[in-house]
Write a protein that holds these residues in place. Sequence first.
Motif, PDB file in Angstrom:
ATOM      1  N   PRO A 197      48.086  51.229  46.290  1.00 34.88           N
ATOM      2  CA  PRO A 197      47.260  50.692  45.189  1.00 34.88           C
ATOM      3  C   PRO A 197      47.446  49.185  45.021  1.00 34.88           C
ATOM      4  O   PRO A 197      48.563  48.669  45.092  1.00 34.88           O
ATOM      5  N   THR A 198      46.347  48.511  44.811  1.00 37.10           N
ATOM      6  CA  THR A 198      46.387  47.061  44.626  1.00 37.10           C
ATOM      7  C   THR A 198      47.290  46.672  43.469  1.00 37.10           C
ATOM      8  O   THR A 198      47.999  45.658  43.529  1.00 37.10           O
ATOM      9  N   GLU A 199      47.278  47.481  42.396  1.00 36.18           N
ATOM     10  CA  GLU A 199      48.115  47.172  41.241  1.00 36.18           C
ATOM     11  C   GLU A 199      49.598  47.157  41.618  1.00 36.18           C
ATOM     12  O   GLU A 199      50.375  46.362  41.093  1.00 36.18           O
ATOM     13  N   VAL A 200      49.999  48.054  42.513  1.00 32.25           N
ATOM     14  CA  VAL A 200      51.403  48.099  42.951  1.00 32.25           C
ATOM     15  C   VAL A 200      51.768  46.798  43.656  1.00 32.25           C
ATOM     16  O   VAL A 200      52.819  46.198  43.387  1.00 32.25           O
ATOM     17  N   LEU A 201      50.896  46.354  44.559  1.00 37.80           N
ATOM     18  CA  LEU A 201      51.152  45.109  45.280  1.00 37.80           C
ATOM     19  C   LEU A 201      51.155  43.912  44.332  1.00 37.80           C
ATOM     20  O   LEU A 201      51.988  43.004  44.468  1.00 37.80           O
ATOM     21  N   ALA A 242      37.140  39.052  47.677  1.00 37.79           N
ATOM     22  CA  ALA A 242      36.998  40.511  47.614  1.00 37.79           C
ATOM     23  C   ALA A 242      35.555  40.936  47.856  1.00 37.79           C
ATOM     24  O   ALA A 242      35.280  41.879  48.590  1.00 37.79           O
ATOM     25  N   LYS A 243      34.625  40.242  47.214  1.00 33.10           N
ATOM     26  CA  LYS A 243      33.198  40.503  47.434  1.00 33.10           C
ATOM     27  C   LYS A 243      32.444  39.204  47.217  1.00 33.10           C
ATOM     28  O   LYS A 243      32.453  38.637  46.129  1.00 33.10           O
ATOM     29  N   SER A 244      31.823  38.737  48.261  1.00 33.37           N
ATOM     30  CA  SER A 244      31.078  37.484  48.186  1.00 33.37           C
ATOM     31  C   SER A 244      29.946  37.593  47.165  1.00 33.37           C
ATOM     32  O   SER A 244      29.300  38.634  47.052  1.00 33.37           O
ATOM     33  N   PRO A 245      29.677  36.501  46.432  1.00 31.59           N
ATOM     34  CA  PRO A 245      28.516  36.524  45.532  1.00 31.59           C
ATOM     35  C   PRO A 245      27.211  36.736  46.287  1.00 31.59           C
ATOM     36  O   PRO A 245      26.226  37.190  45.709  1.00 31.59           O
ATOM     37  N   THR A 295      35.707  43.996  28.950  1.00 31.26           N
ATOM     38  CA  THR A 295      36.044  45.313  29.474  1.00 31.26           C
ATOM     39  C   THR A 295      36.867  45.138  30.744  1.00 31.26           C
ATOM     40  O   THR A 295      36.397  44.522  31.708  1.00 31.26           O
ATOM     41  N   TYR A 296      38.078  45.656  30.718  1.00 30.65           N
ATOM     42  CA  TYR A 296      38.959  45.561  31.884  1.00 30.65           C
ATOM     43  C   TYR A 296      38.849  46.835  32.712  1.00 30.65           C
ATOM     44  O   TYR A 296      38.907  47.942  32.182  1.00 30.65           O
ATOM     45  N   ILE A 297      38.699  46.646  34.014  1.00 34.79           N
ATOM     46  CA  ILE A 297      38.571  47.762  34.950  1.00 34.79           C
ATOM     47  C   ILE A 297      39.707  47.657  35.964  1.00 34.79           C
ATOM     48  O   ILE A 297      39.858  46.614  36.610  1.00 34.79           O
ATOM     49  N   PRO A 298      40.532  48.701  36.110  1.00 37.00           N
ATOM     50  CA  PRO A 298      41.668  48.636  37.041  1.00 37.00           C
ATOM     51  C   PRO A 298      41.228  48.226  38.444  1.00 37.00           C
ATOM     52  O   PRO A 298      40.143  48.599  38.913  1.00 37.00           O
ATOM     53  N   TRP A 299      42.081  47.465  39.105  1.00 33.77           N
ATOM     54  CA  TRP A 299      41.759  46.931  40.423  1.00 33.77           C
ATOM     55  C   TRP A 299      41.318  48.023  41.402  1.00 33.77           C
ATOM     56  O   TRP A 299      40.395  47.832  42.178  1.00 33.77           O
ATOM     57  N   ASP A 300      41.988  49.138  41.379  1.00 35.04           N
ATOM     58  CA  ASP A 300      41.753  50.148  42.408  1.00 35.04           C
ATOM     59  C   ASP A 300      40.413  50.856  42.274  1.00 35.04           C
ATOM     60  O   ASP A 300      39.978  51.533  43.210  1.00 35.04           O
ATOM     61  N   VAL A 325      28.393  40.245  24.282  1.00 35.08           N
ATOM     62  CA  VAL A 325      28.800  39.568  25.518  1.00 35.08           C
ATOM     63  C   VAL A 325      29.808  40.490  26.192  1.00 35.08           C
ATOM     64  O   VAL A 325      31.019  40.400  25.985  1.00 35.08           O
ATOM     65  N   ARG A 326      29.278  41.421  26.969  1.00 29.51           N
ATOM     66  CA  ARG A 326      30.108  42.419  27.644  1.00 29.51           C
ATOM     67  C   ARG A 326      30.540  41.840  28.988  1.00 29.51           C
ATOM     68  O   ARG A 326      29.724  41.652  29.888  1.00 29.51           O
ATOM     69  N   TYR A 327      31.822  41.548  29.079  1.00 31.55           N
ATOM     70  CA  TYR A 327      32.389  40.784  30.195  1.00 31.55           C
ATOM     71  C   TYR A 327      33.291  41.710  31.006  1.00 31.55           C
ATOM     72  O   TYR A 327      34.304  42.199  30.516  1.00 31.55           O
ATOM     73  N   LEU A 328      32.909  41.976  32.274  1.00 32.46           N
ATOM     74  CA  LEU A 328      33.699  42.853  33.137  1.00 32.46           C
ATOM     75  C   LEU A 328      34.784  42.043  33.839  1.00 32.46           C
ATOM     76  O   LEU A 328      34.490  41.078  34.553  1.00 32.46           O
ATOM     77  N   LEU A 329      36.032  42.476  33.646  1.00 31.78           N
ATOM     78  CA  LEU A 329      37.189  41.771  34.195  1.00 31.78           C
ATOM     79  C   LEU A 329      38.069  42.749  34.956  1.00 31.78           C
ATOM     80  O   LEU A 329      38.225  43.905  34.556  1.00 31.78           O
ATOM     81  N   PRO A 330      38.695  42.300  36.046  1.00 32.11           N
ATOM     82  CA  PRO A 330      39.532  43.209  36.845  1.00 32.11           C
ATOM     83  C   PRO A 330      40.956  43.296  36.306  1.00 32.11           C
ATOM     84  O   PRO A 330      41.487  42.337  35.728  1.00 32.11           O
TER      85      PRO A 330
END
Length: 507
Positions: free
Chosen positions: A283-287, A114-117, A84-89, A49-54
Amino acid sequence: MKASKRLVMMVALILVVAMLSACGSGNDKKSNDSKGEQGSEKAEAKLPVRYLLPGNAPEDLATAVAAINKKLEEDGLNLVYEPTYIPWDVWDQKTNLMMSTGEEFEIIAIMHDAKSPNVLVGNGGIVPIDELLEKYGKEMKATIPDWIWDSAVINEKIHYVPNFWLDTAFNDGMVTMRSDLLEKNSLSAPKSPEELLNVAEQIKNNWPEDDKNVYLKVLNEPPYFLHNTYEAFPFTVVDNMIFIDQEGNVKSWLETEEFKMDVNYMRAAYERKLIHPDILTVPTEVLNQEELAGRYLYRPSDVSISDSVRERFPGAEVDIYYLNEGAKFRSYALRNSNGISATSPHPEAGIQFLNWVYSDQDNFDLTLYGVKGEHWEDAGKNLKNILKFNSNGGAAYELANWLLGHVEMSRYPSNYDKAMLERRTTIADEANVVNSITIGFNFDPEPVAAEYANATAEMKTSIDPIRSGVVSYDQAFIKGLNNMKAAGLDRVVEEYNKQFTAWLQSK
């Protein structure tokens, strides 16, 4: 002599038969053993169960994942959880690449603002899940209201699992501000857009730190908190492109007077240095880190502050403020969801896992908050206390409610504001809510897939600088609108109107 010779021959024949029999039985045994081993391996093979998370992975992710997989095994599920966590930017770039190259994964977190389904359905990134829900997700389906599931239907098929972590009637049309700073600066609650700018400017000038480079939080959506001050209210904005009033009239959002009022407000905020000067590139992470640290002038919607913020700013408290009180407006049903990837060879694994999470409070708690007694402790209904902290003073492990939550199952800190806790864990009384005419309808972008994708991409270049106040409406709008039309905006609006009108007539 002949008898003796025959005896020798018989003995030799018996020995040959015995040897052949032994060889045969040995081969058979080896073959059977091999089949047994293969069968055992097949029985033990688990579906990932590979789950992509921001964002960034929690510091103690490994401990939580091990406990989740242990519980999955105990419950008889042939699954292994692999977040699996992927950095926001790089989130958009990385997930787009994974889907376009066919990289396998099962679940993707969808942030609708951020992105409509609809985009993911249009480009084939996520699959319909009706049959999977019927076979593997019945308990999960029962925990979420039908009207929420209706909002996940695109082209007559359910395409994602709604994240019903709050009732949007309690999360729309307001801003969150530091109530202690209003009181300290002798400021009244703002009741108009101009008053909100004045209050934010005063708070910035008197910010209780030497570093006064603090700004209002800008989201990738219209400033809904302004809309209830407009004469046309209530109305709905879809994908930052389409306007729908409560009579069912559809038109381009960018060409409305209300859009112009929105961006003029944002321009005024930018010119008064209330918006980060590099809002388009920072960068989104900074905000996000600034927000988590409590360093913002106001934040659209209803949010809380953490204990670490209260430690940094003794006496810090937040409250919500409406510029115009009135009936709550549910302009949308969902802001977040989880889709099943078209690249997964076993899409059922994603639904099985999500069904397991939502089918039991213990499973939900383990997945979102980690190991009970190690990461957190039960502090009562919908409440928890953090036991294990990360290097920044936050939870060592936590999966945010807005990524995978439920309005009636989620937990909040035991010192959480009581009024906010009620808003977070309650479904609004329908008598006090006006629902958008669009709730239950989902646009299918497939007939205009190219135009929809092009217009969405062009938005970032031509419209986002206007929406965020970086450039003025008068300076950039005509060119930006022409670019959007060249990208296919009119075709998208026309197709939306066609589908929406047909949907209304079918009701």
